[in-house]
Design a protein around this motif. Structure first.
Motif, PDB file in Angstrom:
ATOM      1  N   VAL A   1       0.841  -1.206   0.000  1.00  0.00           N
ATOM      2  CA  VAL A   1       0.000   0.000   0.000  1.00  0.00           C
ATOM      3  C   VAL A   1       0.876   1.256   0.000  1.00  0.00           C
ATOM      4  N   GLU A   2       1.957   1.254   0.816  1.00  0.00           N
ATOM      5  CA  GLU A   2       2.844   2.414   0.836  1.00  0.00           C
ATOM      6  C   GLU A   2       3.512   2.621  -0.524  1.00  0.00           C
TER       7      GLU A   2
ATOM      8  N   CYS B   1       2.295   1.750  -3.425  1.00  0.00           N
ATOM      9  CA  CYS B   1       1.267   2.286  -4.329  1.00  0.00           C
ATOM     10  C   CYS B   1       1.017   3.770  -4.080  1.00  0.00           C
ATOM     11  N   MET B   2       1.003   4.174  -2.793  1.00  0.00           N
ATOM     12  CA  MET B   2       0.791   5.580  -2.471  1.00  0.00           C
ATOM     13  C   MET B   2       1.945   6.436  -3.013  1.00  0.00           C
ATOM     14  N   THR B   3       3.192   5.922  -2.882  1.00  0.00           N
ATOM     15  CA  THR B   3       4.330   6.662  -3.417  1.00  0.00           C
ATOM     16  C   THR B   3       4.239   6.824  -4.929  1.00  0.00           C
TER      17      THR B   3
ATOM     18  N   MET C   1       1.548   6.784  -6.702  1.00  0.00           N
ATOM     19  CA  MET C   1       0.470   7.708  -7.003  1.00  0.00           C
ATOM     20  C   MET C   1       0.915   9.160  -6.813  1.00  0.00           C
ATOM     21  N   SER C   2       1.712   9.420  -5.775  1.00  0.00           N
ATOM     22  CA  SER C   2       2.197  10.794  -5.568  1.00  0.00           C
ATOM     23  C   SER C   2       3.100  11.237  -6.716  1.00  0.00           C
TER      24      SER C   2
END
Length: 309
Positions: free
Chosen positions: A98-99, A101-103, A105-106
């Motif tokens: 998840v982390e 994927c968040m990176t 996405m940013s």
């Protein structure tokens, strides 16, 4: 036999503790082992006959069931802990994913903000030149290029210009120096204090307050000099310390009034207006030293000019 039963009891207890070490509740397992041990000890105390053994079989079976219940509980606890451990590992993996994927996405969001949207692209496309405009511009450039000189013409022009510059440089090889210190050196040699012009310092070599000018290139030179004093001086021109001409009187075609002065002439106040001037031509050898000796008033000034012909 009592010893054989004790051996079985010890092996059973060791196996249970080894199987559950660090994984289940040790206190529960040890309690169960102690209970089984106590029952076996009571049943094995002394020499037991068949009846006594049969009488004590029932408590032993109960203890065995108890041990089986404890083992089942231990197995369930082990399974639960194993599931929790696997779940924790899965949870950690999911969190890392998840982390990540968040990176991503940013980063993608930042890249998208840097990109131009469709409106900006349309505006840029509208401001671009079309094919007809580009063709017209190329035609104009070609017309302008046709008006320019070719590389051959440019090279020829540069050669002609170099030859002309060389000729002009040889024609304008000149220098001019001034005597203003009002003092001469030994033998009346005039020291040249100031250099006012020198287009070829590699040929006409001057040093401050020296009594000569060195002409390194041989050839024909035009020499000019003038001395301004109250009375007519006697001037001698020397080449390598040898006198080559002497000037004492002016030309009879012109009447000079020696000693004429202006009382207020600005920068040249109280200086002589006219003086003894002369122009001549001399052929100098290589590295010739041109000098002048002066005889006359002390408050005189002079100039010397040389030009290579």
């Amino acid at each position: 036999d009592k010893r054989e039963l004790e051996g079985v009891r010890e092996e059973f207890g060791a196996a249970v503790i080894k199987a559950t070490a660090g994984k289940a509740d040790k206190r529960e397992v040890e309690a169960a082992v102690q209970e089984v041990t106590a029952v076996l000890q009571r049943g094995l105390a002394g020499k037991a006959d068949w009846k006594e053994v049969e009488g004590r079989m029932e408590p032993s079976e109960q203890a065995q069931r108890r041990v089986e219940e404890v083992l089942a509980m231990v197995r369930a606890e082990l399974d639960r802990k194993l599931d929790v451990q696997r779940g924790g590992e899965m949870e950690e993996g999911m969190l890392a994913r998840v982390e990540e994927c968040m990176t991503q996405m940013s980063v993608s969001r930042r890249d998208l903000r840097l990109k131009a949207d469709i409106k900006d692209v349309n505006v840029l496309l509208d401001s671009k030149a079309d094919v007809d405009e580009v063709n017209r511009a190329l035609l104009d450039i070609n017309a302008q290029l046709n008006l320019k000189a070719s590389a051959t013409e440019v090279a020829t022009s540069l050669q002609e210009q170099a030859a002309l510059c060389k000729a002009l440089a040889s024609e304008f090889c000149l220098g001019r120096w001034i005597w203003k210190s009002l003092k001469t050196k030994t033998g009346g040699v005039v020291p040249w204090n100031i250099q006012t012009a020198n287009s070829d310092p590699g040929n006409l070599v001057w040093e401050k307050d020296k009594g000569y000018i060195a002409c390194l290139t041989p050839g024909l030179y035009e020499v000019q000099f003038g001395f301004f004093s109250r009375r007519r001086p006697v001037v001698k021109l020397h080449v390598n310390t040898e006198p080559v001409l002497t000037v004492a009187n002016c030309s009879t075609a012109v009447t000079y009034h020696a000693g004429g002065r202006l009382l207020s002439s600005g920068r040249y106040t109280n200086s002589n207006i006219t003086g003894l001037t002369h122009v001549d031509f001399i052929a100098l050898p290589a590295k010739a030293r041109v000098s002048i000796t002066y005889q006359g008033d002390e408050d005189a000034e002079a100039f010397l000019g040389l030009r290579k012909l």
